[in-house]
Design an enzyme around this catalytic site. Structure first.
Site, PDB file in Angstrom:
ATOM      1  N   TYR A 173       4.548  49.246  13.411  1.00  0.00           N
ATOM      2  CA  TYR A 173       6.008  49.337  13.349  1.00  0.00           C
ATOM      3  C   TYR A 173       6.428  49.394  11.883  1.00  0.00           C
ATOM      4  O   TYR A 173       6.108  48.513  11.093  1.00  0.00           O
ATOM      5  CB  TYR A 173       6.639  48.155  14.074  1.00  0.00           C
ATOM      6  CG  TYR A 173       8.141  48.155  13.942  1.00  0.00           C
ATOM      7  CD1 TYR A 173       8.871  49.290  14.279  1.00  0.00           C
ATOM      8  CD2 TYR A 173       8.810  47.054  13.466  1.00  0.00           C
ATOM      9  CE1 TYR A 173      10.246  49.314  14.136  1.00  0.00           C
ATOM     10  CE2 TYR A 173      10.194  47.065  13.326  1.00  0.00           C
ATOM     11  CZ  TYR A 173      10.898  48.210  13.661  1.00  0.00           C
ATOM     12  OH  TYR A 173      12.259  48.239  13.506  1.00  0.00           O
TER      13      TYR A 173
ATOM     14  N   ASP B  32       0.877  41.870  17.444  1.00  0.00           N
ATOM     15  CA  ASP B  32       2.170  42.312  17.959  1.00  0.00           C
ATOM     16  C   ASP B  32       1.905  42.942  19.323  1.00  0.00           C
ATOM     17  O   ASP B  32       1.311  44.014  19.426  1.00  0.00           O
ATOM     18  CB  ASP B  32       2.806  43.322  16.988  1.00  0.00           C
ATOM     19  CG  ASP B  32       4.213  43.735  17.425  1.00  0.00           C
ATOM     20  OD1 ASP B  32       4.473  43.743  18.638  1.00  0.00           O
ATOM     21  OD2 ASP B  32       5.031  44.079  16.551  1.00  0.00           O
TER      22      ASP B  32
ATOM     23  N   LYS C 163      12.467  45.049  23.434  1.00  0.00           N
ATOM     24  CA  LYS C 163      11.882  46.204  24.131  1.00  0.00           C
ATOM     25  C   LYS C 163      11.657  45.890  25.617  1.00  0.00           C
ATOM     26  O   LYS C 163      12.594  45.684  26.331  1.00  0.00           O
ATOM     27  CB  LYS C 163      10.588  46.616  23.434  1.00  0.00           C
ATOM     28  CG  LYS C 163      10.698  46.679  21.905  1.00  0.00           C
ATOM     29  CD  LYS C 163      11.720  47.694  21.426  1.00  0.00           C
ATOM     30  CE  LYS C 163      11.563  47.967  19.945  1.00  0.00           C
ATOM     31  NZ  LYS C 163      12.764  47.848  19.158  1.00  0.00           N
TER      32      LYS C 163
ATOM     33  N   ARG D 270      20.831  24.822  16.162  1.00  0.00           N
ATOM     34  CA  ARG D 270      19.880  25.569  15.321  1.00  0.00           C
ATOM     35  C   ARG D 270      18.445  25.081  15.553  1.00  0.00           C
ATOM     36  O   ARG D 270      17.485  25.827  15.419  1.00  0.00           O
ATOM     37  CB  ARG D 270      20.256  25.478  13.838  1.00  0.00           C
ATOM     38  CG  ARG D 270      19.301  26.248  12.935  1.00  0.00           C
ATOM     39  CD  ARG D 270      19.885  26.629  11.573  1.00  0.00           C
ATOM     40  NE  ARG D 270      20.707  25.594  10.995  1.00  0.00           N
ATOM     41  CZ  ARG D 270      20.247  24.466  10.460  1.00  0.00           C
ATOM     42  NH1 ARG D 270      18.960  24.220  10.437  1.00  0.00           N
ATOM     43  NH2 ARG D 270      21.085  23.583   9.960  1.00  0.00           N
TER      44      ARG D 270
END
Ligand SMILES: Cc1ncc(COP(=O)(O)O)c(C=O)c1O
Length: 371
Positions: free
Chosen positions: A79, A158, A183, A26
């Site tokens: 978005y 972004d 993407k 983790r």
């Protein structure tokens, strides 16, 4: 040639944890390292990137820079789930969210400086998407970064739509870059992954700690697939951008088309800025066919090669009408189709599009079908 995929959740260790070594997955695993280094190189970052379980996990981490009671300035078009996340913060944590037209530099600066409500504090974070999803507005990112920094306000960008091959916000001084690796970076519609990229060592530590505490970590397979995708990023982006510009040019004069948005078009509102600031125009097209939302839906249904699907940036060309989501911004036109141009032969893409558009033409000649 290829790094191994290490599936172990833990490493052999005892005694006090030695700094920098892997202990528990983790907190870190060697499977993330090659991708995190490669993305940092692409963005020109001084620190390795940090992979997250999705673009949204990276966005949530970046928006955690806004303290309780702080103000977050966001584009009115961005978005939609990022905007929903900001709205949720506003509901739960009393973060104030201010929406701006990110292409209107003066309006953004005014929103940073002039609190709209008495007693509200100066902005704590400026959130930028450029080009925006799905309206393709182009922000003057360097001017906004300069203005925000003059006020001591950090800036997050972004960079999903542009990719680091088209713009590198850290070079303009942006503090944080986020990606939906899902993407273009991964590029094959088979991975959900996100990333944060920063220059500043203290910010890197902060986001690393955030990721470990929230457990918003990436799986080893996903990161390995994303690294494989990254190897062809330049080829895919080059091809898709060239095809998008060509398709936009042809669509602009098509009789069944009411409006085309692509920054490559000389008449597009983002053209001048994109030409000045970006090393390309991206491969998302905004298309509004004549005949409203009904015609847009009919066009999607008539296509054979283009895939009706959400998401973008894969090798396959896909499209969707964004307002099919009730959560999309109401200022996004009902009939706007967001086209994600892939790497297929451009003539095949055009043949399918022009054939599907001509079925709308037949309908309009028939009468009633088209508004
Ligand atoms: C611009 C942009 N940012 C972030 C995201 C969210 O990324 P993910 O789906 O990987 O969580 C998306 C997804 O569509 C996006 O288009």
């Amino acid at each position: 040639m290829n790094p191994p995929i290490v599936l172990s959740s833990t490493y052999v260790s005892q005694g006090p944890p030695p700094a920098g070594d892997f202990m528990y997955t983790r907190a870190g695993t060697e499977t993330w390292v090659p991708f995190e280094r490669a993305l940092a190189d692409l963005e020109g970052a001084a620190q390795p990137a940090l992979v997250f379980s999705s673009g949204m996990a990276a966005i949530a981490a970046a928006m955690s820079l806004v303290p309780h009671g702080g103000r977050l300035v966001v584009p009115r078009h961005a978005y939609q789930v990022a905007l929903m996340f900001a709205a949720d913060l506003a509901d739960r944590d009393a973060v104030e969210v201010v929406h701006v037209d990110i292409a209107d530099t003066a309006a953004v600066i005014a929103a940073l400086t002039a609190p709209p409500a008495a007693g509200s504090r100066p902005a704590s974070l400026l959130w930028i998407e450029s080009p925006t999803n799905p309206m393709l507005e182009v922000a003057d990112v360097p001017a906004l970064v300069e203005a925000a920094h003059a006020l001591g306000i950090p800036v997050a960008v972004d960079n999903t739509f542009a990719t680091p091959l088209v713009q590198r916000p850290l070079a303009w001084g942006a503090d944080v870059v986020v990606h939906s690796v899902t993407k273009y970076l991964a590029g094959h519609s088979d991975v959900v992954l996100g990333a944060i990229v920063v220059d500043d060592a203290a910010l890197h530590t902060r986001f690393h700690t955030y990721r470990t505490l929230h457990g918003s970590i990436a799986g080893p397979w996903e990161v390995w697939l994303a690294l494989r995708g990254l190897r062809t990023l330049a080829l895919r982006v080059e091809r898709a951008q060239a095809s998008a510009a060509e398709l936009a040019r042809r669509l602009a004069t098509h009789p069944q088309v009411a409006e085309v948005r692509h920054p490559s078009l000389p008449g597009d509102p983002g053209h001048e800025r994109a030409t000045r600031l970006m090393a390309g125009f991206g491969s998302i097209i905004g298309l509004r066919p004549i005949g409203g939302a009904e015609a847009a839906d009919a066009l999607v249904a008539a296509l054979r090669l283009w895939v009706p699907a959400t998401s973008l940036g894969g090798v396959e060309s896909s499209l969707e009408r964004r307002r099919r989501f009730a959560t999309e911004a109401p200022t996004v036109p009902e009939d706007l189709l967001r086209l994600s141009v892939g790497i297929e032969n451009v003539e095949d893409l055009w043949a399918d599009l022009s054939r599907a558009l001509s079925t709308l033409q037949v309908r309009s000649q028939d009468g009633s079908e088209v508004r």
